[in-house]
Design a protein around this motif. Sequence first.
Motif, PDB file in Angstrom:
ATOM      1  N   GLY A 512       0.800  -1.220   0.000  1.00 31.79           N
ATOM      2  CA  GLY A 512       0.000   0.000   0.000  1.00 31.79           C
ATOM      3  C   GLY A 512       0.831   1.268   0.000  1.00 31.79           C
ATOM      4  O   GLY A 512       0.537   2.230  -0.730  1.00 31.79           O
ATOM      5  N   GLU A 513       1.913   1.304   0.796  1.00 27.64           N
ATOM      6  CA  GLU A 513       2.750   2.505   0.870  1.00 27.64           C
ATOM      7  C   GLU A 513       3.462   2.763  -0.456  1.00 27.64           C
ATOM      8  O   GLU A 513       3.476   3.893  -0.960  1.00 27.64           O
ATOM      9  CB  GLU A 513       3.768   2.349   1.998  1.00 27.64           C
ATOM     10  CG  GLU A 513       4.670   3.577   2.165  1.00 27.64           C
ATOM     11  CD  GLU A 513       5.707   3.382   3.257  1.00 27.64           C
ATOM     12  OE1 GLU A 513       6.522   4.290   3.449  1.00 27.64           O
ATOM     13  OE2 GLU A 513       5.685   2.312   3.909  1.00 27.64           O
ATOM     14  N   SER A 514       4.047   1.696  -1.046  1.00 33.22           N
ATOM     15  CA  SER A 514       4.747   1.858  -2.325  1.00 33.22           C
ATOM     16  C   SER A 514       3.780   2.258  -3.427  1.00 33.22           C
ATOM     17  O   SER A 514       4.097   3.092  -4.278  1.00 33.22           O
ATOM     18  CB  SER A 514       5.464   0.553  -2.702  1.00 33.22           C
ATOM     19  OG  SER A 514       6.454   0.218  -1.764  1.00 33.22           O
ATOM     20  N   GLU A 515       2.579   1.658  -3.399  1.00 33.48           N
ATOM     21  CA  GLU A 515       1.585   2.003  -4.407  1.00 33.48           C
ATOM     22  C   GLU A 515       1.199   3.479  -4.312  1.00 33.48           C
ATOM     23  O   GLU A 515       1.099   4.178  -5.324  1.00 33.48           O
ATOM     24  CB  GLU A 515       0.348   1.121  -4.260  1.00 33.48           C
ATOM     25  CG  GLU A 515      -0.715   1.409  -5.320  1.00 33.48           C
ATOM     26  CD  GLU A 515      -1.974   0.577  -5.106  1.00 33.48           C
ATOM     27  OE1 GLU A 515      -2.549   0.122  -6.090  1.00 33.48           O
ATOM     28  OE2 GLU A 515      -2.373   0.411  -3.933  1.00 33.48           O
ATOM     29  N   ALA A 516       1.010   3.958  -3.118  1.00 36.43           N
ATOM     30  CA  ALA A 516       0.646   5.364  -2.935  1.00 36.43           C
ATOM     31  C   ALA A 516       1.746   6.281  -3.453  1.00 36.43           C
ATOM     32  O   ALA A 516       1.461   7.302  -4.105  1.00 36.43           O
ATOM     33  CB  ALA A 516       0.366   5.634  -1.461  1.00 36.43           C
ATOM     34  N   LEU A 517       3.006   5.941  -3.198  1.00 32.04           N
ATOM     35  CA  LEU A 517       4.112   6.748  -3.681  1.00 32.04           C
ATOM     36  C   LEU A 517       4.174   6.772  -5.206  1.00 32.04           C
ATOM     37  O   LEU A 517       4.374   7.816  -5.830  1.00 32.04           O
ATOM     38  CB  LEU A 517       5.429   6.217  -3.115  1.00 32.04           C
ATOM     39  CG  LEU A 517       5.646   6.385  -1.614  1.00 32.04           C
ATOM     40  CD1 LEU A 517       6.898   5.652  -1.162  1.00 32.04           C
ATOM     41  CD2 LEU A 517       5.737   7.863  -1.240  1.00 32.04           C
ATOM     42  N   VAL A 518       3.965   5.589  -5.819  1.00 34.66           N
ATOM     43  CA  VAL A 518       3.995   5.506  -7.278  1.00 34.66           C
ATOM     44  C   VAL A 518       2.836   6.291  -7.887  1.00 34.66           C
ATOM     45  O   VAL A 518       2.998   7.017  -8.869  1.00 34.66           O
ATOM     46  CB  VAL A 518       3.970   4.036  -7.737  1.00 34.66           C
ATOM     47  CG1 VAL A 518       3.723   3.944  -9.239  1.00 34.66           C
ATOM     48  CG2 VAL A 518       5.272   3.345  -7.378  1.00 34.66           C
ATOM     49  N   LEU A 519       1.642   6.196  -7.294  1.00 31.92           N
ATOM     50  CA  LEU A 519       0.479   6.921  -7.828  1.00 31.92           C
ATOM     51  C   LEU A 519       0.654   8.430  -7.687  1.00 31.92           C
ATOM     52  O   LEU A 519       0.237   9.194  -8.563  1.00 31.92           O
ATOM     53  CB  LEU A 519      -0.789   6.460  -7.116  1.00 31.92           C
ATOM     54  CG  LEU A 519      -1.246   5.031  -7.442  1.00 31.92           C
ATOM     55  CD1 LEU A 519      -2.474   4.662  -6.625  1.00 31.92           C
ATOM     56  CD2 LEU A 519      -1.545   4.881  -8.934  1.00 31.92           C
ATOM     57  N   ASP A 520       1.289   8.867  -6.608  1.00 32.94           N
ATOM     58  CA  ASP A 520       1.591  10.293  -6.465  1.00 32.94           C
ATOM     59  C   ASP A 520       2.508  10.758  -7.593  1.00 32.94           C
ATOM     60  O   ASP A 520       2.300  11.828  -8.187  1.00 32.94           O
ATOM     61  CB  ASP A 520       2.255  10.562  -5.118  1.00 32.94           C
ATOM     62  CG  ASP A 520       1.278  10.447  -3.951  1.00 32.94           C
ATOM     63  OD1 ASP A 520       0.057  10.497  -4.208  1.00 32.94           O
ATOM     64  OD2 ASP A 520       1.740  10.284  -2.806  1.00 32.94           O
ATOM     65  N   ALA A 521       3.514   9.965  -7.873  1.00 34.98           N
ATOM     66  CA  ALA A 521       4.451  10.311  -8.946  1.00 34.98           C
ATOM     67  C   ALA A 521       3.757  10.327 -10.304  1.00 34.98           C
ATOM     68  O   ALA A 521       3.982  11.226 -11.118  1.00 34.98           O
ATOM     69  CB  ALA A 521       5.612   9.320  -8.961  1.00 34.98           C
ATOM     70  N   LEU A 522       2.885   9.346 -10.546  1.00 31.05           N
ATOM     71  CA  LEU A 522       2.173   9.289 -11.820  1.00 31.05           C
ATOM     72  C   LEU A 522       1.247  10.491 -11.994  1.00 31.05           C
ATOM     73  O   LEU A 522       1.138  11.059 -13.085  1.00 31.05           O
ATOM     74  CB  LEU A 522       1.376   7.989 -11.922  1.00 31.05           C
ATOM     75  CG  LEU A 522       2.189   6.701 -12.090  1.00 31.05           C
ATOM     76  CD1 LEU A 522       1.263   5.492 -12.083  1.00 31.05           C
ATOM     77  CD2 LEU A 522       2.986   6.738 -13.386  1.00 31.05           C
ATOM     78  N   ALA A 523       0.579  10.872 -10.921  1.00 26.94           N
ATOM     79  CA  ALA A 523      -0.310  12.033 -10.999  1.00 26.94           C
ATOM     80  C   ALA A 523       0.471  13.293 -11.347  1.00 26.94           C
ATOM     81  O   ALA A 523       0.015  14.142 -12.129  1.00 26.94           O
ATOM     82  CB  ALA A 523      -1.054  12.202  -9.681  1.00 26.94           C
ATOM     83  N   GLU A 524       1.661  13.415 -10.794  1.00 31.47           N
ATOM     84  CA  GLU A 524       2.489  14.580 -11.088  1.00 31.47           C
ATOM     85  C   GLU A 524       2.973  14.549 -12.537  1.00 31.47           C
ATOM     86  O   GLU A 524       2.997  15.581 -13.221  1.00 31.47           O
ATOM     87  CB  GLU A 524       3.673  14.621 -10.129  1.00 31.47           C
ATOM     88  CG  GLU A 524       4.455  15.922 -10.187  1.00 31.47           C
ATOM     89  CD  GLU A 524       5.493  16.012  -9.084  1.00 31.47           C
ATOM     90  OE1 GLU A 524       6.411  16.842  -9.206  1.00 31.47           O
ATOM     91  OE2 GLU A 524       5.381  15.241  -8.104  1.00 31.47           O
ATOM     92  N   MET A 525       3.342  13.367 -13.020  1.00 30.58           N
ATOM     93  CA  MET A 525       3.797  13.246 -14.406  1.00 30.58           C
ATOM     94  C   MET A 525       2.675  13.523 -15.394  1.00 30.58           C
ATOM     95  O   MET A 525       2.887  14.059 -16.485  1.00 30.58           O
ATOM     96  CB  MET A 525       4.357  11.835 -14.653  1.00 30.58           C
ATOM     97  CG  MET A 525       5.640  11.524 -13.916  1.00 30.58           C
ATOM     98  SD  MET A 525       6.217   9.844 -14.286  1.00 30.58           S
ATOM     99  CE  MET A 525       7.576   9.681 -13.135  1.00 30.58           C
ATOM    100  N   ALA A 526       1.453  13.133 -15.032  1.00 32.64           N
ATOM    101  CA  ALA A 526       0.319  13.269 -15.940  1.00 32.64           C
ATOM    102  C   ALA A 526      -0.036  14.721 -16.218  1.00 32.64           C
ATOM    103  O   ALA A 526      -0.797  15.006 -17.151  1.00 32.64           O
ATOM    104  CB  ALA A 526      -0.888  12.531 -15.383  1.00 32.64           C
ATOM    105  N   ALA A 527       0.502  15.652 -15.452  1.00 37.26           N
ATOM    106  CA  ALA A 527       0.197  17.062 -15.682  1.00 37.26           C
ATOM    107  C   ALA A 527       0.786  17.569 -16.982  1.00 37.26           C
ATOM    108  O   ALA A 527       0.297  18.556 -17.551  1.00 37.26           O
ATOM    109  CB  ALA A 527       0.716  17.893 -14.500  1.00 37.26           C
ATOM    110  N   SER A 528       1.852  16.896 -17.492  1.00 35.75           N
ATOM    111  CA  SER A 528       2.523  17.392 -18.702  1.00 35.75           C
ATOM    112  C   SER A 528       2.641  16.343 -19.800  1.00 35.75           C
ATOM    113  O   SER A 528       3.283  16.568 -20.809  1.00 35.75           O
ATOM    114  CB  SER A 528       3.924  17.889 -18.343  1.00 35.75           C
ATOM    115  OG  SER A 528       4.690  16.850 -17.742  1.00 35.75           O
TER     116      SER A 528
END
Length: 583
Positions: A512-528
């Motif tokens: 769960g912790e690793s998944e949350a970190l990866v999803l945070d990163a993906l959300a940030e990448m998806a902005a551009s």
Amino acid sequence: MGQDSAAKAPRIDPRLMREGKRTRGALKLSVVLGMVAGWLIIAQAVLLAHVVNGVIFAHQRLADVSGFLAGLAGLFVLRALLAWAAELAAFRASREIRAALRHDLLAHMFARGPVEMAGDASADLAATLTDGIEALEPYFSRYVPQMALCVAVPLAILALVVPLDWISGVILLVAGPLIPFFMVLVGYRAEAINQRQWQKLLRMSTQFLDMLQGLTTLKLFGRARDEVALIARLSDEYRRVTMEGLRVAFLTSAVLEFFATLAIALVAVQFGARLIHGHITFYPAFLVLLLAPEFFVPLRGLSLHYHARMTAIAAAKRIYELLDAPLPPRGAGVLAPVARVEIACEGVGFAYEGGPAVLDGLEVRFGATGMTAILGESGAGKTTLIKLLLGFMPPRAGRIMVNGQDLAGIAPESWWGWVAYVPQSPRLLHGAVADNLRLGAPDATDDALWAALKMARAEAFVRALPGGLACAVGEGGSSLSGGQVQRIALARAYLKNPRVLVLDEATNSLDGESEALVLDALAEMAASRAVIIVAHRLKVAERAARVLVLDQGRVAQDGTAAALKDEPGMYRTLCQAYGEMVA
């Protein structure tokens, strides 16, 4: 021996013979040097016969024949140098040919792509790329030069022997062709043995790799001993086939030695009888007797290295099977450089060979930015859609448009320059963390690497590794956890600065912790950039700007997670079944 065997001698692929053109004359140089060294044997025998005849019958002193002795010593040294140079040139030619073949084979495998290559066993391919190509070395460095010597040297010896003594010439002329004749007969049997030996080796290699990859499973299910017994049986089968081949080779050598020895004995016996009766003088008899064994030396060498030809036939067959495998159609166009990429699937259909349709008239568009989660039951076509979007294979119907250009007409390398992919089980190569990160950006600075790691929420644990970026990771990232490997793979993809980031169930194996970190990163990448992720977990869908639900190769639902949760359909069913998983 059946009629089929007798009708056709074992032949090597003619394309393998043409590989000699790659060597820039090194193979020809080896042949020429070997021929000159062989011809020097004749000169050496002539000088030796003069020395022996002069000392014994002409009662000359050693000083009188010192010139001949000096010439004899010089020929010994020159022959040794020529033999060394010929072998060196042959080895270099063989090395160039093997390197070129390995390059061609690897390039062809990469051109076929991961989808086409999925049907070939990894151990089979590895054995062909290593042992298969290495098996060609004796063929080019030994057998091919020896073939030339078998023509040039015996003919030169016959040209000298026949004028001196035509009877000996006839004996040699009759006995000489027996050796190639028997080698052809043996070839029928040896080829079948070598083919079986090569197949046994490939099967054993495949079984070894399967055992190593499944070692944990085999131990847990208590089947390790069974697997060891199977490997032992395969090894014994390989041993028996190998010994069968060696037995044929040894028996053949014995027969060939018998004929060569018999021919030399006939020459010696008839000379003895004629010398006693005074029908021939010592010098020509001695000279012919010196040359008779040398007449068979190249033929014996050809027999000695004939197994190299048989091995090359077996190896070349598999090599050219791989090289002849058809390549998927590919475009030649170039994707124009743009800041953002939009993708449109227009009536896309696809079915694997002999199977039902996986995608059927798929209509969907992916915007230049934002994260899209693709959901659906197993077999709905999610992974197939990803493979089509990545350009690993073309659709069987419809088309995929990239900024208005048909993806089928774009060169894969041009498209892959704008795309990054993170699979469910990313692959880290054996080496430093920095080397793995730079796969898509070889010139990236250390600052850029740390920025990418920070974006992927991996900076902290990489700094804690011994050596940081220089820390060596094991094969497949064995020294790291699954979540750490996933985040390094994400950083590697981000470092490439893609316009489209594709992930195939990239969070399924994470806690769960690793998944949350990866999803945070993906959300940030998806902005551009466009982020497309195949997902099974509803948490991923909740974080996505758009959810795409596939059912039987078609778009069943398309919208936001909040909207789809409130309308009847597959997504709401999933939410009701796994509601406890949704935050």
